[in-house]
Motif scaffolding. Sequence first.
Motif, short mmCIF file in Angstrom:
data_model
loop_
_atom_site.label_atom_id
_atom_site.label_comp_id
_atom_site.label_asym_id
_atom_site.label_seq_id
_atom_site.Cartn_x
_atom_site.Cartn_y
_atom_site.Cartn_z
N THR A 93 4.40 9.87 -99.66
CA THR A 93 3.61 10.00 -98.28
C THR A 93 2.97 8.69 -97.76
O THR A 93 2.88 8.35 -96.65
CB THR A 93 2.00 10.62 -98.84
OG1 THR A 93 2.46 12.07 -99.02
CG2 THR A 93 0.98 10.87 -97.38
N VAL A 94 2.84 7.64 -98.52
CA VAL A 94 2.64 6.31 -98.12
C VAL A 94 3.77 5.97 -97.27
O VAL A 94 3.67 5.26 -96.32
CB VAL A 94 2.19 5.55 -99.21
CG1 VAL A 94 2.21 3.83 -98.94
CG2 VAL A 94 0.81 5.74 -99.85
N TYR A 95 5.11 5.89 -97.95
CA TYR A 95 6.31 5.66 -97.09
C TYR A 95 6.06 6.34 -95.82
O TYR A 95 6.34 5.57 -94.74
CB TYR A 95 7.43 5.77 -97.83
CG TYR A 95 7.89 4.60 -98.66
CD1 TYR A 95 8.47 3.65 -98.24
CD2 TYR A 95 7.63 4.65 -99.97
CE1 TYR A 95 8.71 2.52 -98.96
CE2 TYR A 95 8.07 3.68 -100.93
CZ TYR A 95 8.65 2.69 -100.31
OH TYR A 95 9.11 1.36 -101.10
N ASN A 96 5.88 7.80 -95.68
CA ASN A 96 6.06 8.42 -94.49
C ASN A 96 5.06 8.06 -93.34
O ASN A 96 5.31 7.65 -92.28
CB ASN A 96 5.93 9.63 -94.71
CG ASN A 96 7.09 10.49 -95.33
OD1 ASN A 96 8.21 10.02 -95.35
ND2 ASN A 96 6.73 11.67 -96.13
N THR A 97 3.78 7.74 -93.96
CA THR A 97 2.76 7.31 -93.12
C THR A 97 2.90 5.72 -92.45
O THR A 97 2.95 5.51 -91.39
CB THR A 97 1.28 7.10 -93.72
OG1 THR A 97 1.32 8.55 -94.20
CG2 THR A 97 0.27 6.65 -92.86
N LEU A 98 3.72 4.66 -93.43
CA LEU A 98 3.81 3.39 -92.86
C LEU A 98 4.88 3.57 -91.83
O LEU A 98 5.01 2.94 -90.62
CB LEU A 98 4.18 2.68 -93.91
CG LEU A 98 3.08 2.28 -94.89
CD1 LEU A 98 3.64 1.58 -96.39
CD2 LEU A 98 2.01 1.37 -93.98
N ASN A 99 6.07 4.28 -92.06
CA ASN A 99 7.11 4.55 -90.87
C ASN A 99 6.69 5.29 -89.64
O ASN A 99 6.99 4.68 -88.59
CB ASN A 99 8.08 5.21 -91.57
CG ASN A 99 8.92 4.46 -92.53
OD1 ASN A 99 9.12 3.32 -92.35
ND2 ASN A 99 9.33 5.17 -93.59
N GLN A 100 5.59 6.06 -89.96
CA GLN A 100 5.03 6.82 -88.78
C GLN A 100 4.17 5.82 -87.88
O GLN A 100 4.33 5.65 -86.56
CB GLN A 100 4.25 8.07 -89.01
CG GLN A 100 4.83 9.41 -89.34
CD GLN A 100 3.91 10.30 -90.21
OE1 GLN A 100 2.91 9.95 -90.32
NE2 GLN A 100 4.58 11.32 -90.46
N PHE A 101 3.47 5.07 -88.57
CA PHE A 101 2.48 3.86 -87.98
C PHE A 101 3.70 2.93 -87.08
O PHE A 101 3.17 2.54 -86.01
CB PHE A 101 1.62 3.18 -89.03
CG PHE A 101 0.56 4.08 -89.25
CD1 PHE A 101 0.26 5.43 -88.91
CD2 PHE A 101 -0.43 3.60 -90.18
CE1 PHE A 101 -0.88 6.14 -89.22
CE2 PHE A 101 -1.60 4.10 -90.48
CZ PHE A 101 -1.78 5.54 -90.18
N THR A 102 4.61 2.56 -87.79
CA THR A 102 5.55 1.60 -87.10
C THR A 102 6.08 2.22 -85.82
O THR A 102 6.25 1.63 -84.84
CB THR A 102 6.54 1.08 -88.47
OG1 THR A 102 5.67 0.49 -89.48
CG2 THR A 102 7.73 0.18 -87.75
N SER A 103 6.55 3.41 -85.90
CA SER A 103 7.37 4.12 -85.05
C SER A 103 6.44 4.34 -83.58
O SER A 103 7.07 4.11 -82.66
CB SER A 103 7.94 5.47 -85.44
OG SER A 103 6.95 6.42 -85.66
N VAL A 104 5.07 4.41 -83.83
CA VAL A 104 4.20 4.34 -82.67
C VAL A 104 3.71 2.99 -82.34
O VAL A 104 2.79 2.96 -81.32
CB VAL A 104 3.16 5.45 -82.92
CG1 VAL A 104 3.72 6.91 -82.98
CG2 VAL A 104 2.44 5.30 -84.08
#
Length: 175
Positions: A93-104
């Motif tokens: 979940t941490v990885y997914n959230t970091l990647n989502q924050f980066t993509s936006v």
Amino acid sequence: MMEKRESASRSRREPDSAAKGRNAIFATTKAGAELNGCPLHDLRRKLSDAGLRPTRQRLRLGWLLFGGGDRHVTAERLYEEALKARTPISLATVYNTLNQFTSVGLLKEVTVDGAKTYFDTNLAAHQHFLTEDETHLLVDLPQEMIDFSRLPEPPEGMEIARVDVVIRLRRKTDS
């Protein structure tokens, strides 16, 4: 007393330059995002404005990421911080959230050696120093400290999106 409350309430809704300088209720970030003085409300707005639903997990990780100024963090480090803060969350979940924050556009990704990835909360144009010791400390280096005037021309039909420079540091040896 009632008049003062109305004035403070109005300054929250209408952030004119006079209201900003008059009290601490209203502030502006470097990116120009308006803050109303409540960090959790500001974080919710930041996520919503970026097109992300402010879920409990995103809010908790966002609090850890953005609550203390500019920083560089790995997914593993943020996971450790979340556990210390008693936030039940998985590393995935941490990885997914970091990647989502980066993509936006809320974070920048800094990859070192193709294997180690740092997430940077400083969105301004800048470069990095990296210590090559046990700490692997990543430190911001202002953009103006490097001369980018002689970059090569990109191939036809292409343009330079950004330039990432990581200057590696090590302690001098006594020779």
